[in-house]
Design a protein around this motif. Structure first.
Motif, PDB file in Angstrom:
ATOM      1  N   GLU A  54       0.827  -1.206   0.000  1.00 62.37           N
ATOM      2  CA  GLU A  54       0.000   0.000   0.000  1.00 62.37           C
ATOM      3  C   GLU A  54       0.864   1.260   0.000  1.00 62.37           C
ATOM      4  OE1 GLU A  54      -2.788  -0.167   3.197  1.00 62.37           O
ATOM      5  OE2 GLU A  54      -3.755  -2.004   2.462  1.00 62.37           O
ATOM      6  N   LEU A  55       1.972   1.217   0.742  1.00 66.23           N
ATOM      7  CA  LEU A  55       2.886   2.356   0.767  1.00 66.23           C
ATOM      8  C   LEU A  55       3.483   2.595  -0.620  1.00 66.23           C
ATOM      9  CD1 LEU A  55       4.681   4.501   2.143  1.00 66.23           C
ATOM     10  CD2 LEU A  55       6.270   2.639   2.737  1.00 66.23           C
ATOM     11  N   PHE A  56       3.924   1.533  -1.273  1.00 64.45           N
ATOM     12  CA  PHE A  56       4.531   1.653  -2.590  1.00 64.45           C
ATOM     13  C   PHE A  56       3.519   2.194  -3.596  1.00 64.45           C
ATOM     14  CE2 PHE A  56       6.768   0.427  -6.432  1.00 64.45           C
ATOM     15  CZ  PHE A  56       8.108   0.489  -6.079  1.00 64.45           C
ATOM     16  N   ASP A  57       2.284   1.692  -3.535  1.00 64.02           N
ATOM     17  CA  ASP A  57       1.224   2.180  -4.429  1.00 64.02           C
ATOM     18  C   ASP A  57       0.957   3.662  -4.198  1.00 64.02           C
ATOM     19  OD1 ASP A  57       0.973  -0.344  -5.467  1.00 64.02           O
ATOM     20  OD2 ASP A  57      -0.937  -0.800  -4.493  1.00 64.02           O
ATOM     21  N   ARG A  58       0.886   4.040  -2.942  1.00 64.14           N
ATOM     22  CA  ARG A  58       0.585   5.438  -2.600  1.00 64.14           C
ATOM     23  C   ARG A  58       1.684   6.365  -3.116  1.00 64.14           C
ATOM     24  NH1 ARG A  58      -2.960   7.649   0.847  1.00 64.14           N
ATOM     25  NH2 ARG A  58      -2.530   9.709   1.697  1.00 64.14           N
TER      26      ARG A  58
ATOM     27  N   GLY B 250      -8.964  -1.389 -11.834  1.00 63.03           N
ATOM     28  CA  GLY B 250     -10.416  -1.501 -11.872  1.00 63.03           C
ATOM     29  C   GLY B 250     -11.062  -1.938 -10.575  1.00 63.03           C
ATOM     30  N   THR B 251     -10.320  -1.982  -9.468  1.00 61.23           N
ATOM     31  CA  THR B 251     -10.894  -2.403  -8.196  1.00 61.23           C
ATOM     32  C   THR B 251     -10.940  -1.226  -7.231  1.00 61.23           C
ATOM     33  OG1 THR B 251      -8.835  -2.996  -7.064  1.00 61.23           O
ATOM     34  CG2 THR B 251      -9.768  -4.628  -8.567  1.00 61.23           C
ATOM     35  N   GLU B 252     -11.785  -1.356  -6.219  1.00 66.99           N
ATOM     36  CA  GLU B 252     -11.895  -0.309  -5.210  1.00 66.99           C
ATOM     37  C   GLU B 252     -10.659  -0.237  -4.319  1.00 66.99           C
ATOM     38  OE1 GLU B 252     -14.236   1.990  -4.715  1.00 66.99           O
ATOM     39  OE2 GLU B 252     -15.234   1.356  -6.539  1.00 66.99           O
ATOM     40  N   ASP B 253      -9.781  -1.242  -4.427  1.00 64.07           N
ATOM     41  CA  ASP B 253      -8.556  -1.245  -3.625  1.00 64.07           C
ATOM     42  C   ASP B 253      -7.412  -0.501  -4.318  1.00 64.07           C
ATOM     43  OD1 ASP B 253      -9.637  -2.715  -1.557  1.00 64.07           O
ATOM     44  OD2 ASP B 253      -9.172  -4.625  -2.506  1.00 64.07           O
ATOM     45  N   ALA B 254      -7.628  -0.076  -5.573  1.00 62.26           N
ATOM     46  CA  ALA B 254      -6.568   0.609  -6.305  1.00 62.26           C
ATOM     47  C   ALA B 254      -6.187   1.905  -5.600  1.00 62.26           C
ATOM     48  CB  ALA B 254      -7.025   0.891  -7.735  1.00 62.26           C
ATOM     49  N   ALA B 255      -4.893   2.257  -5.712  1.00 62.66           N
ATOM     50  CA  ALA B 255      -4.395   3.457  -5.031  1.00 62.66           C
ATOM     51  C   ALA B 255      -5.176   4.692  -5.440  1.00 62.66           C
ATOM     52  CB  ALA B 255      -2.916   3.634  -5.342  1.00 62.66           C
ATOM     53  N   GLY B 256      -5.503   4.801  -6.722  1.00 59.64           N
ATOM     54  CA  GLY B 256      -6.229   5.975  -7.194  1.00 59.64           C
ATOM     55  C   GLY B 256      -7.579   6.141  -6.528  1.00 59.64           C
ATOM     56  N   TYR B 257      -8.322   5.055  -6.372  1.00 60.25           N
ATOM     57  CA  TYR B 257      -9.630   5.115  -5.707  1.00 60.25           C
ATOM     58  C   TYR B 257      -9.472   5.581  -4.264  1.00 60.25           C
ATOM     59  CZ  TYR B 257     -12.039   2.650  -9.516  1.00 60.25           C
ATOM     60  OH  TYR B 257     -12.587   2.307 -10.721  1.00 60.25           O
ATOM     61  N   ARG B 258      -8.500   4.994  -3.560  1.00 62.35           N
ATOM     62  CA  ARG B 258      -8.327   5.331  -2.147  1.00 62.35           C
ATOM     63  C   ARG B 258      -7.949   6.799  -1.968  1.00 62.35           C
ATOM     64  NH1 ARG B 258      -5.371   0.425  -2.148  1.00 62.35           N
ATOM     65  NH2 ARG B 258      -3.403   1.566  -1.887  1.00 62.35           N
TER      66      ARG B 258
ATOM     67  N   ARG C 133      -8.436   9.316  -4.088  1.00 61.43           N
ATOM     68  CA  ARG C 133      -9.541  10.206  -4.480  1.00 61.43           C
ATOM     69  C   ARG C 133     -10.577  10.320  -3.372  1.00 61.43           C
ATOM     70  NH1 ARG C 133      -8.691   8.076  -9.710  1.00 61.43           N
ATOM     71  NH2 ARG C 133     -10.334   6.515  -9.467  1.00 61.43           N
ATOM     72  N   ARG C 134     -10.844   9.205  -2.693  1.00 57.12           N
ATOM     73  CA  ARG C 134     -11.795   9.251  -1.573  1.00 57.12           C
ATOM     74  C   ARG C 134     -11.257  10.128  -0.450  1.00 57.12           C
ATOM     75  NH1 ARG C 134     -12.667   3.636  -2.805  1.00 57.12           N
ATOM     76  NH2 ARG C 134     -11.220   3.011  -1.155  1.00 57.12           N
ATOM     77  N   GLU C 135      -9.939  10.037  -0.188  1.00 60.11           N
ATOM     78  CA  GLU C 135      -9.339  10.898   0.834  1.00 60.11           C
ATOM     79  C   GLU C 135      -9.495  12.372   0.474  1.00 60.11           C
ATOM     80  OE1 GLU C 135      -5.268  10.038   1.531  1.00 60.11           O
ATOM     81  OE2 GLU C 135      -5.601   7.907   1.950  1.00 60.11           O
ATOM     82  N   ILE C 136      -9.234  12.712  -0.771  1.00 62.05           N
ATOM     83  CA  ILE C 136      -9.325  14.110  -1.208  1.00 62.05           C
ATOM     84  C   ILE C 136     -10.762  14.609  -1.116  1.00 62.05           C
ATOM     85  CG2 ILE C 136      -9.030  15.673  -3.171  1.00 62.05           C
ATOM     86  CD1 ILE C 136      -6.697  13.886  -4.076  1.00 62.05           C
ATOM     87  N   GLU C 137     -11.715  13.752  -1.515  1.00 61.65           N
ATOM     88  CA  GLU C 137     -13.121  14.149  -1.440  1.00 61.65           C
ATOM     89  C   GLU C 137     -13.548  14.394   0.002  1.00 61.65           C
ATOM     90  OE1 GLU C 137     -15.067  10.908  -3.303  1.00 61.65           O
ATOM     91  OE2 GLU C 137     -14.494  11.499  -5.350  1.00 61.65           O
ATOM     92  N   THR C 138     -12.991  13.627   0.931  1.00 61.47           N
ATOM     93  CA  THR C 138     -13.351  13.763   2.342  1.00 61.47           C
ATOM     94  C   THR C 138     -12.645  14.946   3.002  1.00 61.47           C
ATOM     95  OG1 THR C 138     -13.712  11.367   2.523  1.00 61.47           O
ATOM     96  CG2 THR C 138     -13.393  12.602   4.577  1.00 61.47           C
TER      97      THR C 138
END
Length: 277
Positions: A214-218, A252-260, A262-267
């Motif tokens: 997760e760190l590497f993806d981020r 294409g999954t909800e676990d992808a770094a981009g999804y996570r 983007r949710r942080e930024i929206e929040t």
């Protein structure tokens, strides 16, 4: 031969212990500087004979051997950089910037482009080490200073460019030669995969297993995001946006770094930590 080229593990452990002791005490700033300077001197000296061979026939096996030698050359320094950035403060950012600048300072040279460009690999892996450690520690101020404040000379010309541009993975090792390395032929991101495998053990005491994934993806997502932002600011569509391992590993999954993210930024909106750096 590669094992013989590597320093004894105990010497690296002792150097890291010294760094942890020095970095927390302002009165030891000179000792810290000397420790890092000596490690950088040693890394540069070990890279010199590898840098010098620029007319060797190009092959996947030769590229693998060369990258392995570069990794051995900078291994002690990588251990110091990871722990230094992770435990350090913004006041230490100039130290990390100076080391990255030194690794990136390459003279003009003639030879095959693959080997000329591969000379940036020590700087690339050190940049990844610093970026990952910054993100792991939540030190986005350090990350911002390294990505925007360091300029280096292009080893193929007299021009200067940002460290961000100089260490783009696909610019250091092109995707075509990278996929000729044995075992990497079917990989979408062979160089990023190699960086992941090399750095994972160094980060074992900070993040391991899925946490390191997760760190590497981020880190790689933020890296690509910053490159994209620079494209907009510079109005330059020629830059290549680095798509990291996350782009294919969890596409294409909800676990992808981009999804996570983007949710942080929206929040968090403007309070998102990287925006505060």
């Amino acid at each position: 031969l590669n094992d013989l080229a590597r320093p004894h593990p105990l010497s690296t452990v002792l150097a890291v212990a010294e760094l942890k002791r020095y970095i927390t005490r302002p009165e030891d700033r000179i000792r810290l500087n000397d420790l890092l300077t000596d490690a950088t001197d040693a890394a540069e000296a070990a890279c010199v004979p590898i840098h010098a061979v620029l007319n060797a026939p190009v092959s996947g096996s030769e590229l693998t051997e060369r990258l392995t030698r570069y990794e051995a050359a900078v291994d002690p320094l990588l251990n110091l950089l990871v722990m230094g950035v992770y435990f350090g403060d913004p006041v230490h950012a100039n130290l990390w910037a100076r080391i990255l600048t030194r690794l990136s300072a390459l003279p003009l040279a003639g030879g095959y482009d693959v080997w000329i460009n591969a000379r940036r690999y020590p700087a690339l892996i050190a940049f990844y080490a610093c970026g990952l450690a910054s993100v792991a520690a939540g030190r986005y101020d350090t990350l911002a200073s390294l990505m925007s404040g360091v300029r280096v000379r292009d080893g193929n010309s007299h021009k200067t460019e940002s460290l961000l541009e100089s260490t783009l993975p696909n610019k250091v090792i092109g995707s075509v030669p990278a996929k000729t390395m044995p075992g990497h032929e079917q990989e979408y991101t062979p160089i990023q995969n190699r960086l992941h495998r090399k750095l994972a053990p160094i980060f074992a005491h900070i993040a391991s297993g899925e946490e390191f994934e997760e760190l590497f993806d981020r880190w790689e997502y933020l890296y690509g995001l910053i490159v994209a932002c620079r494209m907009v600011v510079d109005n330059d569509e020629r830059k290549w946006i680095p798509v990291g391992r996350y782009g294919w590993r969890s596409r294409g999954t909800e676990d992808a770094a981009g999804y996570r993210i983007r949710r942080e930024i929206e929040t968090l909106k403007d309070m998102w930590p990287p925006f505060q750096a």
